[in-house]
Design an enzyme around this catalytic site. Sequence first.
Site, PDB file in Angstrom:
ATOM      1  N   HIS A 154       0.843  -1.184   0.000  1.00 10.41           N
ATOM      2  CA  HIS A 154       0.000   0.000   0.000  1.00 10.41           C
ATOM      3  C   HIS A 154       0.890   1.249   0.000  1.00 10.41           C
ATOM      4  O   HIS A 154       1.857   1.337   0.759  1.00 10.41           O
ATOM      5  CB  HIS A 154      -0.914   0.015   1.227  1.00 10.41           C
ATOM      6  CG  HIS A 154      -2.047  -0.946   1.117  1.00 10.41           C
ATOM      7  ND1 HIS A 154      -1.863  -2.306   1.188  1.00 10.41           N
ATOM      8  CD2 HIS A 154      -3.381  -0.763   0.909  1.00 10.41           C
ATOM      9  CE1 HIS A 154      -3.037  -2.918   1.052  1.00 10.41           C
ATOM     10  NE2 HIS A 154      -3.966  -2.005   0.872  1.00 10.41           N
ATOM     11  N   ARG A 543      -4.974 -11.196  -4.644  1.00  8.82           N
ATOM     12  CA  ARG A 543      -6.219 -10.474  -4.330  1.00  8.82           C
ATOM     13  C   ARG A 543      -6.802  -9.907  -5.612  1.00  8.82           C
ATOM     14  O   ARG A 543      -6.083  -9.335  -6.436  1.00  8.82           O
ATOM     15  CB  ARG A 543      -5.983  -9.347  -3.323  1.00  8.82           C
ATOM     16  CG  ARG A 543      -7.301  -8.630  -2.955  1.00  8.82           C
ATOM     17  CD  ARG A 543      -7.139  -7.663  -1.796  1.00  8.82           C
ATOM     18  NE  ARG A 543      -6.543  -6.414  -2.174  1.00  8.82           N
ATOM     19  CZ  ARG A 543      -6.996  -5.201  -1.795  1.00  8.82           C
ATOM     20  NH1 ARG A 543      -8.085  -5.114  -1.047  1.00  8.82           N
ATOM     21  NH2 ARG A 543      -6.373  -4.109  -2.147  1.00  8.82           N
ATOM     22  N   GLU A 664     -15.885  -5.439   3.289  1.00 11.40           N
ATOM     23  CA  GLU A 664     -15.311  -4.096   3.462  1.00 11.40           C
ATOM     24  C   GLU A 664     -16.339  -3.025   3.795  1.00 11.40           C
ATOM     25  O   GLU A 664     -16.130  -2.234   4.707  1.00 11.40           O
ATOM     26  CB  GLU A 664     -14.551  -3.702   2.194  1.00 11.40           C
ATOM     27  CG  GLU A 664     -13.434  -4.657   1.837  1.00 11.40           C
ATOM     28  CD  GLU A 664     -12.720  -4.260   0.553  1.00 11.40           C
ATOM     29  OE1 GLU A 664     -11.873  -3.362   0.602  1.00 11.40           O
ATOM     30  OE2 GLU A 664     -13.037  -4.857  -0.494  1.00 11.40           O
ATOM     31  N   ASP A 705     -11.949   0.825   3.833  1.00 10.32           N
ATOM     32  CA  ASP A 705     -13.139   1.213   3.085  1.00 10.32           C
ATOM     33  C   ASP A 705     -14.361   1.349   3.976  1.00 10.32           C
ATOM     34  O   ASP A 705     -15.233   2.178   3.718  1.00 10.32           O
ATOM     35  CB  ASP A 705     -13.396   0.206   1.959  1.00 10.32           C
ATOM     36  CG  ASP A 705     -12.444   0.419   0.790  1.00 10.32           C
ATOM     37  OD1 ASP A 705     -12.563   1.453   0.113  1.00 10.32           O
ATOM     38  OD2 ASP A 705     -11.574  -0.428   0.572  1.00 10.32           O
ATOM     39  N   ARG A 743      -5.811  -4.016   8.291  1.00  8.00           N
ATOM     40  CA  ARG A 743      -5.610  -2.726   8.951  1.00  8.00           C
ATOM     41  C   ARG A 743      -4.646  -1.841   8.166  1.00  8.00           C
ATOM     42  O   ARG A 743      -3.659  -2.311   7.622  1.00  8.00           O
ATOM     43  CB  ARG A 743      -5.029  -2.920  10.360  1.00  8.00           C
ATOM     44  CG  ARG A 743      -5.968  -3.601  11.329  1.00  8.00           C
ATOM     45  CD  ARG A 743      -5.324  -3.750  12.702  1.00  8.00           C
ATOM     46  NE  ARG A 743      -6.251  -4.310  13.662  1.00  8.00           N
ATOM     47  CZ  ARG A 743      -7.162  -3.618  14.335  1.00  8.00           C
ATOM     48  NH1 ARG A 743      -7.236  -2.319  14.143  1.00  8.00           N
ATOM     49  NH2 ARG A 743      -7.961  -4.198  15.187  1.00  8.00           N
ATOM     50  N   ARG A 876      -9.615   5.837  -3.378  1.00  5.39           N
ATOM     51  CA  ARG A 876      -9.103   4.863  -2.413  1.00  5.39           C
ATOM     52  C   ARG A 876      -8.974   5.506  -1.034  1.00  5.39           C
ATOM     53  O   ARG A 876      -8.818   6.717  -0.899  1.00  5.39           O
ATOM     54  CB  ARG A 876      -7.756   4.327  -2.886  1.00  5.39           C
ATOM     55  CG  ARG A 876      -7.866   3.398  -4.094  1.00  5.39           C
ATOM     56  CD  ARG A 876      -6.538   2.737  -4.360  1.00  5.39           C
ATOM     57  NE  ARG A 876      -6.570   1.859  -5.519  1.00  5.39           N
ATOM     58  CZ  ARG A 876      -6.923   0.578  -5.487  1.00  5.39           C
ATOM     59  NH1 ARG A 876      -7.304   0.031  -4.355  1.00  5.39           N
ATOM     60  NH2 ARG A 876      -6.901  -0.158  -6.585  1.00  5.39           N
TER      61      ARG A 876
END
Length: 1041
Positions: A154, A543, A664, A705, A743, A876
Amino acid sequence: MTDTTDDIAEEMSFQSFDDDCKLLGNLFNDVLQREVDSTLMKKLEKIRIVAQSACNMRLAEIEDSAEMLEKQVAAEMSQLTLEEALTLARAVSHYLNLMGIAETHHRVRRLRSATHLTRSCDDVFTQLLQSGVSPDQLYRTVCKQEVEIVLTAHPTQINRRTLQYKHVRISHLLDYNDRTDLTHEDRETLIEDLVREITSIWQTDELRRHKPTPVDEARAGLNIVEQSLWKAVPHYLRRVSNSLKKHTGMPLPLTATPIKFGSWMGGDRDGNPNVTAKVTRDISLLSRWMAIDLYIREVDSLRFELSMTRCSDRLLENSLEDRHDSQGTRSQFKFHSQQSRSVPMQLPASPDLPACADCDNDGSRYPNLELPGTDYMRQLQGNRGPSIPISPASNRSTQNGNPASSNASPSTGMKRVPSFSSVQLAAQRKKFAESMVGRSSFHKLLEPTPVQPAIAPYRIVLGNVKDKLMKTRTRLELLLEDIPCETDPWDHFETADQLLEPLLLCYDSLQSCGSGFLADGRLADLIRRVSTFGMVLMKLDLRQESSRHAEALDAITKFLDIGTYSEWDEEKKLEFLTRELKGKRPLIPSSIEVPPDVKEVLDTFRVAAELGSDSLGAYVISMASNASDVLAVELLQKDARLSVSGELGRPCPGGTLRVAPLFETVKDLRDAGSVIRKLLSIDWYKEHIIKNHNGHQEVMVGYSDSGKDAGRFTAAWELYKAQEDVVSACNEFGIKVTLFHGRGGSVGRGGGPTYLAIQSQPPGSVMGTLRSTEQGEMVQAKFGLPNTAVRQLEIYTTAVLLATLRPPLPPRELKWRTLMEEISKVSCKNYRSTVYENPEFITYFQEATPQAELGYLNIGSRPTRRKASTGIGHLRAIPWVFAWTQTRFVLPAWLGVGAGLEYACEKGHTEDLKAMYQEWPFFQSTIDLIEMIIGKADTSIAKHYDEVLVSEGRQKIGDDLRKELSSTEKYVLVVSGHEKLSDNNKSLRRLIEGRLPYLNPMNMLQVEILKRLRRDDDNVKLRDALLITINGIAAGMRNTG
């Protein structure tokens, strides 16, 4: 270390920290005196002094004077030239980073010197035994514990790896400075080294000039393993083992793995078109390459250490067999060794070398193979024993800049080997022959004179291990070059068990010969590394978003002329999927033609079938909402495995991947338990879980999210209830559950101290198993240094142990749950009315924050939006939180909370809230994190952004939000009973206050640069200056997104 790591919550002495800050600050000032014009230095010093005075006035609550001084700072900023603004931004940014280094070092120093550490194994084992847990129960629970930390790519790590490396170097020098035996000359040398490092930092470009590729991101994760986790894991396991032996009389079994590691780097394709099936395959192979390379280094050191001749009969027999078997293949080993000399011995380079810094395309540290033609290699081998069949690599095209080309690949630096013409082959032969001239003689000079010493059985066995490791590495290099490679399975290692077998043989032999002290040293560390890291270091999760699987099934069902899958209702989908899953034939015809996006999905499942569960972890379905989302993945996975198995003529390697739905949004979290019940009620699925996954269902819950969807408070409550419901659903069907927590690093995305987070989970949700992501800057903060990594690993272990044996308390009364529902409802309504229902808010957000400019940072390979849209919904969570963190408003972490708490207090529930805070760990954790983040917010700075950047007609939105922040602070303090923010954590408050004289001017400078840039958005230097202020504010806030 960031402000959401565990040790931030512990009190600390500041004298040594202040000394380090003063030392680094003075040295940095000396560097600036040499590097920067003296006139500008006077301006910088004036701004610093005025900003310091303004901060002092704020702390003394003399608001009028503080505001006047802040306006003076802003006026000074507006008078700066572009060059001066750029220099000021760089200077303050680097100083804040130096303060961060000193802070992290001080925590490490405190950990090292503490006589008793809270949350340590020793501390928690003592607590548990005193509370009535038997030694046997404690021992069994620790040995069976399964925690997996999943590192993700990320985009929240803002510092270049070059600068991260230099920061680590400064940390090591500060560590050296703590020694009490240094002479005056040593101190002078140390100061010179620090000056060199700081000068190097100042003269280094702090901005990434190109977006990282997925391979670059994976390489950063592998760096963390090599520079820190590789050293930390044996130390951590030794600490667990020693504590267990002290309290139960039994050490931790040598191959027990309380913690393992996973990765999303190169596997997370959700909204990232740059992560292709080819990228996933190559990154998995690169991870294997690095694991083998690290093992080769360890075995080399071990061979030197285990020179003794006394051994068990079994090891002696084995060593004689190895010695006999090696005679006919020794020259083959030499050949492979010679061929691999052009290949770097490290992937990536060792952290003690500058090579771990960023590499451009020409400076890649990855294998760069230039092999002679196939026939020539076979000729060279002659009669040297069995050879590795090699065929020229087929030409492949590059997609998205990923390593699948016959030319040099920009993402890995590897060159593909084209088919050789006769001229090229002759040239290669000549080049190779010339390279060998004098080599044999040269190596003879380096090698000791051959003698016939007594047999050293351990060295013989380990020598065979090294030979097989080197052949394994060579095989991986060929596979990375797309050169088909068929080898005898006995010639290389495929599984960790194969590598463990000779190591355990050596260990048992040493123990049986009375050399247990030797066995429990380097050899035990290597065995523990193999058990923890396996053959891949970190198993790669895949994913993908659920809609992509539906699109693939649409294409398949249309081709088969049986309808359009996505148009069917849920029951029809389940009926179709279950029927196909029970069948034994492939569903997808080999002649099918599908769009490129669908082909990529199918290719991913094919790669998953080729690699199997030995290399890959879970298949995570983002935006999962129905049972059919899970069965769709199971069907596509089954079909790919049938196809690959048929081509190979044998079963696919490893087992099927476990499939983890990721819930989510608030709606999906509310439905999570029902989805799991529906899945487990399907006979095929339940039997599949029991047979292939040991009766374990993995479920992932998303914090980012859900927070963006409904606000932090509502998200926290819905996550709590979803976990309760999922656990209950699995218990009803006799299935074990592992919850996977997605997280983020910041509180707005579910971040916070690990110990606090685990201890506030619903009772029964942590039963010895846990998976959790560590993202972006948190990876470096928690695991970047071996000492901090050991501490974090220990905290994971003890927190999960406590949550398993002494689960957190549930809400004491049903009334508390009812009250939480009411607060959550009001909080969510308040949050959504501001963020989603006010048509002016999106424009206000774009004007008041640097959100639009964050894309220039080049900190991640994926787009900032899942879909082309300007709304908040498709933005995002990371840029959403990142932008508000920059303005010091940190709105996502608190918006809606004040309205909910105010409603409860006005309804007469103040005493209930206070009782909930004192007695319910979940509620206390939620309030404490919100209090911490409000303590980092600054309404005066946020107001300055609005006054300068926001159009006059929208400034009322900011006025209302600042009033709401003040109200939230008021009611949070009422509930917690604290007189002021962070009253229960004076260390954190002290650290934040110490940064303000540098952080506040950086914010004011960012406002000035944003104002100029929005009038001249093509000005590259202005853009650079803005990005540097973003770096600096992130360093000062100790968080990004």
